[in-house]
Design a protein around this motif. Structure first.
Motif, mmCIF file in Angstrom:
data_model
loop_
_atom_site.group_PDB
_atom_site.id
_atom_site.type_symbol
_atom_site.label_atom_id
_atom_site.label_comp_id
_atom_site.label_asym_id
_atom_site.label_seq_id
_atom_site.Cartn_x
_atom_site.Cartn_y
_atom_site.Cartn_z
ATOM 1 N N ASN A 1 0.818 -1.214 0.000
ATOM 2 C CA ASN A 1 0.000 0.000 0.000
ATOM 3 C C ASN A 1 0.854 1.267 0.000
ATOM 4 O OD1 ASN A 1 -2.517 -1.153 -0.221
ATOM 5 N ND2 ASN A 1 -2.795 -1.369 1.990
ATOM 6 N N ILE A 2 2.114 1.119 -0.385
ATOM 7 C CA ILE A 2 3.009 2.263 -0.570
ATOM 8 C C ILE A 2 3.570 2.179 -1.991
ATOM 9 C CG2 ILE A 2 5.101 3.442 0.195
ATOM 10 C CD1 ILE A 2 4.635 2.043 2.942
ATOM 11 N N LEU A 3 3.241 3.162 -2.812
ATOM 12 C CA LEU A 3 3.744 3.212 -4.178
ATOM 13 C C LEU A 3 4.952 4.133 -4.248
ATOM 14 C CD1 LEU A 3 0.457 3.535 -6.290
ATOM 15 C CD2 LEU A 3 1.681 1.455 -5.607
ATOM 16 N N LEU A 4 5.951 3.730 -5.015
ATOM 17 C CA LEU A 4 7.135 4.557 -5.251
ATOM 18 C C LEU A 4 7.102 5.025 -6.695
ATOM 19 C CD1 LEU A 4 9.823 2.331 -3.470
ATOM 20 C CD2 LEU A 4 8.515 4.240 -2.505
ATOM 21 N N ASP A 5 7.078 6.353 -6.876
ATOM 22 C CA ASP A 5 7.043 6.857 -8.253
ATOM 23 C C ASP A 5 8.438 6.768 -8.876
ATOM 24 O OD1 ASP A 5 8.534 9.056 -7.410
ATOM 25 O OD2 ASP A 5 6.879 10.483 -7.538
ATOM 26 N N GLN A 6 8.573 7.276 -10.080
ATOM 27 C CA GLN A 6 9.841 7.129 -10.808
ATOM 28 C C GLN A 6 10.991 7.891 -10.163
ATOM 29 O OE1 GLN A 6 8.294 8.227 -14.735
ATOM 30 N NE2 GLN A 6 8.447 6.083 -15.354
ATOM 31 N N ASP A 7 10.668 8.839 -9.283
ATOM 32 C CA ASP A 7 11.707 9.563 -8.551
ATOM 33 C C ASP A 7 11.938 8.986 -7.161
ATOM 34 O OD1 ASP A 7 12.060 11.423 -10.646
ATOM 35 O OD2 ASP A 7 10.307 12.550 -9.948
ATOM 36 N N GLY A 8 11.255 7.869 -6.840
ATOM 37 C CA GLY A 8 11.408 7.257 -5.524
ATOM 38 C C GLY A 8 10.553 7.882 -4.444
ATOM 39 N N GLN A 9 9.684 8.837 -4.815
ATOM 40 C CA GLN A 9 8.797 9.459 -3.829
ATOM 41 C C GLN A 9 7.675 8.486 -3.470
ATOM 42 O OE1 GLN A 9 9.373 12.563 -2.465
ATOM 43 N NE2 GLN A 9 11.288 12.434 -3.629
ATOM 44 N N ALA A 10 7.314 8.442 -2.202
ATOM 45 C CA ALA A 10 6.323 7.482 -1.719
ATOM 46 C C ALA A 10 4.926 8.100 -1.694
ATOM 47 C CB ALA A 10 6.702 7.002 -0.322
ATOM 48 N N PHE A 11 3.956 7.324 -2.157
ATOM 49 C CA PHE A 11 2.537 7.672 -2.075
ATOM 50 C C PHE A 11 1.833 6.549 -1.322
ATOM 51 C CE2 PHE A 11 3.981 10.257 -5.500
ATOM 52 C CZ PHE A 11 3.094 11.323 -5.622
ATOM 53 N N ILE A 12 1.072 6.898 -0.306
ATOM 54 C CA ILE A 12 0.352 5.888 0.482
ATOM 55 C C ILE A 12 -1.061 5.762 -0.082
ATOM 56 C CG2 ILE A 12 -0.404 5.188 2.784
ATOM 57 C CD1 ILE A 12 1.834 6.977 3.914
#
Length: 302
Positions: A185-196
């Motif tokens: 339930n934690i996504l990492l975008d292409q820059d490594g930023q986390a989205f919950i």
């Protein structure tokens, strides 16, 4: 109250040949429109269920936008596709933290455990005081009471012990809790930023309940559809040792960041409550057995 059908986008069917990006316990996820995905719930999850998730997700988005410390996807409209309901979310291009861990060497384990604890600490630190958005979130205690009553596979004495423990615990805390905080339930975008993501179980309550749930998922969590999956290159014994190490590191850092006197005793009480509540869900047989053993041990006199 249900949203009028006139305010819900209605599609007779989904585009032919569309393949889901992911499948979970409650829904499939599809690319829907530019910059949006559709979380399409399985048949049986009615309009009221999807509306409840939408309320939670919108409340959390407002709270996190104000705080600026964690990121969550924006929330769009409810969609009905045939007899199924869905909810639009901002498309985050990337993959889950769990997938990133699988593709890493075995021992940046500690780095992932640390990041998990740091993100959860930031989540729990978001202020709910004076927020209209926070008032839209349900009370954690009510959610847990319902789940404990619905738990299966345990005797009524253990259910009663969990309800009693819930009554004894401190409920004055009103902090933002995710309710199902784990690396899928934690996504990492292409820059490594986390989205919950996946805020359907969000509530106002004790962060220790959230920590107990995360710890149980680290130790025992299994996919009901792939219950015996062990990562390539590891034996079952090595995998179990890695899970226990990960859990130890995660808990140690969380309580280093959030000092609580006698935290282990308080956490054990929450583990009993949350483990019984977890037994209300569809679980892999291995996880069901382990949780039942754990509950029995926690209910047994010393």
């Amino acid at each position: 109250m249900n949203i009028p059908m006139s305010d819900i986008e209605i599609l007779e069917e989904f585009p032919s040949g569309a393949e889901p990006l992911a499948r979970g316990a409650t829904a499939e996820v599809y690319v829907f429109r530019p910059a949006w995905i559709l979380k399409l719930f399985y048949a049986g999850f009615d309009q009221a269920y999807v509306e409840a998730e939408a309320r939670n997700a919108r409340a959390v988005f407002a709270l996190t936008q104000q705080a600026g410390t964690i990121r969550v996807p924006a929330v769009g409209a409810i969609v009905r596709v045939g007899h199924r309901f869905g909810l639009q979310y901002e498309f985050i291009e990337g993959g889950s933290m769990q997938t990133a861990l699988k593709h890493a060497a075995l021992y940046p384990l500690d780095a992932f455990a640390r990041r998990l604890a740091q993100l959860q600490t930031a989540l729990h630190a978001i202020s709910l005081e004076g927020s209209d958005a926070a008032n839209a979130l349900p009370l954690q205690r009510s959610r847990l009471q319902w789940a404990i009553q619905a738990a299966h596979g345990i005797p009524d004495t253990m259910r009663a012990a969990a309800l009693s423990a819930l009554d004894d615990l401190q409920h004055s805390q009103q902090q933002l809790c995710h309710g199902d905080f784990h690396m899928n339930n934690i996504l990492l975008d292409q820059d490594g930023q986390a989205f919950i993501i996946d805020w359907g179980d969000a509530s106002r309550g004790s962060p220790l309940a959230d920590v107990a749930r995360t710890s149980l998922l680290i130790r025992y969590g299994a996919d009901p559809d792939q219950p015996t999956a062990v990562p390539d290159g590891l034996t079952a014994t090595q995998f179990e040792a890695a899970r226990q190490q990960f859990n130890h590191t995660y808990l140690a850092l969380y309580f280093e960041l959030n000092p609580i006197i006698d935290w282990q005793a308080q956490l054990d009480q929450w583990v009993l409550v949350v483990a019984v509540a977890r037994l209300s869900e569809r679980l892999a047989p291995s996880e069901q057995r382990e949780l039942c053993r754990l509950v029995q041990a926690l209910c047994s006199p010393v």
